[in-house]
Design a protein around this motif. Structure first.
Motif, PDB file in Angstrom:
ATOM      1  N   PHE A  53      -3.034   3.961   7.362  1.00 35.86           N
ATOM      2  CA  PHE A  53      -4.184   4.590   6.719  1.00 35.86           C
ATOM      3  C   PHE A  53      -5.258   4.863   7.773  1.00 35.86           C
ATOM      4  O   PHE A  53      -5.174   4.357   8.905  1.00 35.86           O
ATOM      5  N   PRO A  54      -6.281   5.637   7.434  1.00 37.77           N
ATOM      6  CA  PRO A  54      -7.312   5.946   8.436  1.00 37.77           C
ATOM      7  C   PRO A  54      -7.944   4.717   9.076  1.00 37.77           C
ATOM      8  O   PRO A  54      -8.276   4.738  10.265  1.00 37.77           O
ATOM      9  N   ASP A  55      -8.126   3.642   8.291  1.00 34.37           N
ATOM     10  CA  ASP A  55      -8.739   2.435   8.853  1.00 34.37           C
ATOM     11  C   ASP A  55      -7.704   1.444   9.380  1.00 34.37           C
ATOM     12  O   ASP A  55      -8.043   0.342   9.782  1.00 34.37           O
ATOM     13  N   ARG A  56      -6.431   1.831   9.350  1.00 33.25           N
ATOM     14  CA  ARG A  56      -5.308   1.042   9.863  1.00 33.25           C
ATOM     15  C   ARG A  56      -5.117  -0.288   9.129  1.00 33.25           C
ATOM     16  O   ARG A  56      -4.440  -1.193   9.629  1.00 33.25           O
ATOM     17  N   SER A  57      -5.725  -0.449   7.981  1.00 33.09           N
ATOM     18  CA  SER A  57      -5.580  -1.694   7.227  1.00 33.09           C
ATOM     19  C   SER A  57      -4.250  -1.726   6.480  1.00 33.09           C
ATOM     20  O   SER A  57      -3.588  -0.698   6.309  1.00 33.09           O
ATOM     21  N   ILE A  58      -3.868  -2.917   6.033  1.00 34.19           N
ATOM     22  CA  ILE A  58      -2.650  -3.100   5.256  1.00 34.19           C
ATOM     23  C   ILE A  58      -3.027  -3.168   3.779  1.00 34.19           C
ATOM     24  O   ILE A  58      -3.926  -3.917   3.390  1.00 34.19           O
ATOM     25  N   CYS A  59      -2.372  -2.403   2.978  1.00 36.39           N
ATOM     26  CA  CYS A  59      -2.645  -2.375   1.538  1.00 36.39           C
ATOM     27  C   CYS A  59      -1.685  -3.345   0.840  1.00 36.39           C
ATOM     28  O   CYS A  59      -0.468  -3.246   0.995  1.00 36.39           O
ATOM     29  N   ARG A  60      -2.239  -4.273   0.077  1.00 32.34           N
ATOM     30  CA  ARG A  60      -1.430  -5.287  -0.588  1.00 32.34           C
ATOM     31  C   ARG A  60      -1.635  -5.248  -2.100  1.00 32.34           C
ATOM     32  O   ARG A  60      -2.677  -4.810  -2.589  1.00 32.34           O
ATOM     33  N   ALA A  61      -0.637  -5.718  -2.805  1.00 34.53           N
ATOM     34  CA  ALA A  61      -0.722  -5.830  -4.268  1.00 34.53           C
ATOM     35  C   ALA A  61       0.116  -7.012  -4.707  1.00 34.53           C
ATOM     36  O   ALA A  61       1.109  -7.375  -4.050  1.00 34.53           O
ATOM     37  N   ALA A  62      -0.278  -7.600  -5.820  1.00 35.63           N
ATOM     38  CA  ALA A  62       0.464  -8.755  -6.318  1.00 35.63           C
ATOM     39  C   ALA A  62       1.827  -8.358  -6.856  1.00 35.63           C
ATOM     40  O   ALA A  62       2.780  -9.136  -6.792  1.00 35.63           O
ATOM     41  N   GLU A  63       1.923  -7.117  -7.364  1.00 38.61           N
ATOM     42  CA  GLU A  63       3.151  -6.728  -8.053  1.00 38.61           C
ATOM     43  C   GLU A  63       3.312  -5.216  -8.037  1.00 38.61           C
ATOM     44  O   GLU A  63       2.337  -4.463  -7.962  1.00 38.61           O
ATOM     45  N   ALA A  64       4.555  -4.779  -8.121  1.00 39.44           N
ATOM     46  CA  ALA A  64       4.876  -3.358  -8.275  1.00 39.44           C
ATOM     47  C   ALA A  64       5.736  -3.190  -9.515  1.00 39.44           C
ATOM     48  O   ALA A  64       6.587  -4.034  -9.817  1.00 39.44           O
ATOM     49  N   ALA A  65       5.512  -2.106 -10.251  1.00 40.04           N
ATOM     50  CA  ALA A  65       6.278  -1.826 -11.463  1.00 40.04           C
ATOM     51  C   ALA A  65       6.881  -0.435 -11.356  1.00 40.04           C
ATOM     52  O   ALA A  65       6.259   0.492 -10.825  1.00 40.04           O
ATOM     53  N   TYR A  66       8.098  -0.299 -11.886  1.00 40.55           N
ATOM     54  CA  TYR A  66       8.832   0.960 -11.797  1.00 40.55           C
ATOM     55  C   TYR A  66       9.282   1.404 -13.187  1.00 40.55           C
ATOM     56  O   TYR A  66      10.453   1.255 -13.553  1.00 40.55           O
TER      57      TYR A  66
END
Length: 539
Positions: A53-66
């Motif tokens: 991303f532009p700020d080079r940060s890591i995007c995290r989430a507790a869960e993913a749903a499909y």
């Protein structure tokens, strides 16, 4: 000799030649899933296709749903609402540069539309198609064409989903008809939104032409809910005739205000340091016009991963040594070879024999064969694939009012006159793409007829390393945003481009205090949905 001609001046020519031939000699590789979870669908990270991303940060989430159906999607949103989880929508291809798909914090939920990719309905007499929003643009184009229908305007890259297109306002190029933005051809959509306990914590809203909320949802940045289905107004399939004409750029500023009215699918590709511009003369022709042309743009075709890595290494060396001449040579060679090869146009699907190239609209409007399978051990891929040392770049997409575009172009030309080699780095990435876009009724669509400048250029893997001629690039970016009031493409750009963005929309006046770009995007989207006036105050 090398010090005079740049670093290995012959190598870019070899790279271009071999990369183009590998398109026809080897297989393809599928894209990767950008949501990665360490425990089933829990403890997840999500990235974009560039893995940064532009700020080079890591995007995290507790869960993913499909979810695989609208009913399943409704259940997921209801449960997350009940648990007061923050939600964001992700697509299967994840092309957006800003962090639109990132929940705030690490406890949120990512809802992927990967399996919501089917056609729901097709009405040939009404010329409409209804699809789930995980369907790709390529699928939509093909489904429509099989019924003798066409989406008249679309982004040039077919590796995007319909939901992603609507979320970011993606578009093609025209000043004709309703304009080039796909969202302006949406006549109905279904969106799953949170709700109160009495409605089961989630509900499906159906928005049609005439509903004021439709203009809020057409470009929503994915924060108003999850769009599950979209109905688009199509047209009868037609043929087009394309000719690319190269000229010097001395009168580009004067041409910009008239060329779009002369040709329906007009655009420009501008090489400022070479003082050249490529005019796209592109119009509909009678259906019985002879021709079966195909446009498989080379920049979106599969390339050798090894040779792309070598090309990237050369660019890194040029950056490190400040060797602008090398970049100029690379850019000039690339432009020459692409010109001789017709930029990926073929008259019969196999070879380029000359202009004009006539063919069916569905074979000319969009491309992206680097996404095709089967697997080949990563021998070939899209040039920006980060599973090997692919190209790594910034991309600005800024639209400027049509009546201001001439002055902006002339300002850029003045900078080139001061630093003739400064924008050779743009030429390496096939110049500056200039597209027309019309005013839209969508709340977060364009406010007036405009010209979008798409500028792609080198990005270092080292966040502290200055770029070659960084001052020129940033001056152009700042001129576009602040001097000329440029509007950001919601799926591109660095943080700077979004500064003051809300003040450029017609709604104005309630003060808020966003702390991040993501909060700003969310605030703007929700305020427009509620028809609240907004205004920016600078402290």
């Amino acid at each position: 000799m090398c010090s005079e001609m740049g670093i290995f001046p012959w190598l870019p020519l070899l790279l271009y030649f071999i990369c183009l031939t590998t398109i026809f000699l080897v297989g393809y590789i599928p894209h990767e899933d950008h949501i990665k979870c360490s425990s089933g669908n829990a403890n997840c990270t999500i990235s974009n296709v560039y893995r940064s991303f532009p700020d080079r940060s890591i995007c995290r989430a507790a869960e993913a749903a499909y979810p695989t159906t609208e009913e399943g999607l409704l259940s997921i949103v209801a449960n997350a609402t009940f648990l007061q989880k923050k939600m964001r929508i992700a697509t299967s291809l994840s092309n957006s540069i800003p962090k639109l798909m990132c929940p705030d914090g690490e406890n949120g939920l990512i809802i992927s539309t990967k399996y919501l990719n089917r056609r729901v309905g097709l009405d040939e007499s009404a010329m409409t198609i209804t699809v789930e929003t995980g369907m790709t643009l390529r699928q939509l184009i093909n489904e429509s064409a099989m019924a003798g229908l066409a989406l008249p305007y679309a982004p040039y890259w077919w590796g995007v989903t319909i939901g992603g297109i609507l979320g970011t306002g993606a578009h093609g190029s025209t000043l004709w008809d309703l304009g080039p933005a796909v969202h302006d051809y949406v006549i109905e959509l279904r969106i799953v939104t949170p709700a109160g306990p009495d409605e089961g914590y989630a509900k499906v809203r159906t928005l049609k032409i005439g509903d004021p909320e439709l203009d809020a949802a057409r470009v929503s940045l994915g924060v108003l809910g999850v769009i599950s289905q979209v109905t688009l107004q199509l047209q009868p399939l037609f043929k087009r005739s394309i000719t690319f004409l190269e000229k010097d750029d001395s009168d580009l500023g004067a041409q910009i205000s008239t060329f779009g009215n002369q040709h329906e699918f007009a655009d420009f590709t501008w090489f400022p340091s070479q003082k050249k511009v490529l005019y796209r003369i592109d119009d509909r022709v009678p259906y019985n016009t002879t021709g079966n042309g195909v446009f498989d743009f080379f920049g979106l075709s599969p390339v050798s991963s090894f040779l792309t890595a070598v090309s990237r290494t050369i660019e890194e060396i040029q950056e490190y040594t400040g060797h602008a001449v090398g970049k100029c040579i690379t850019g000039s060679l690339g432009r020459y070879i692409l010109k001789k090869a017709g930029y990926g146009l073929t008259n019969d699907g196999t070879s380029f024999k000359g202009y004009p190239v006539v063919g069916y609209h569905n074979n000319l409007q969009s491309s992206g064969t680097c996404l095709d399978t089967p697997k080949d051990g990563l021998w070939t891929a899209c040039a920006w694939d980060q599973r090997f040392k692919g190209l790594y770049f910034f991309q600005n997409g800024i639209s400027i009012s049509l009546y201001k575009a001439k002055d902006f172009i002339q300002d850029v030309q003045k900078l080139v006159a001061l630093q003739p080699k400064a924008l050779c780095g743009v030429d390496i990435y096939n110049g500056i793409l200039i597209r027309y876009i019309t005013a839209s009724s969508a709340y977060l669509g364009k406010q007036e007829d405009s010209v979008e400048f798409d500028i792609t250029y080198y990005r270092s893997k080292d966040p502290m390393a200055p770029r070659l001629h960084e001052d020129i690039f940033e001056e152009i970016e700042q001129m576009a945003v602040f001097k000329y009031g440029g509007m950001p493409h919601w799926g591109k750009n660095r943080h700077l481009t979004f500064i003051g963005a809300i003040n450029k929309y017609e709604n104005a006046a309630e003060a808020v205090y966003p702390r991040t770009e993501e909060e700003l995007i969310s605030i703007v989207a929700n305020a427009t949905m509620l028809k609240r006036k907004m205004k920016v105050a600078y402290v």
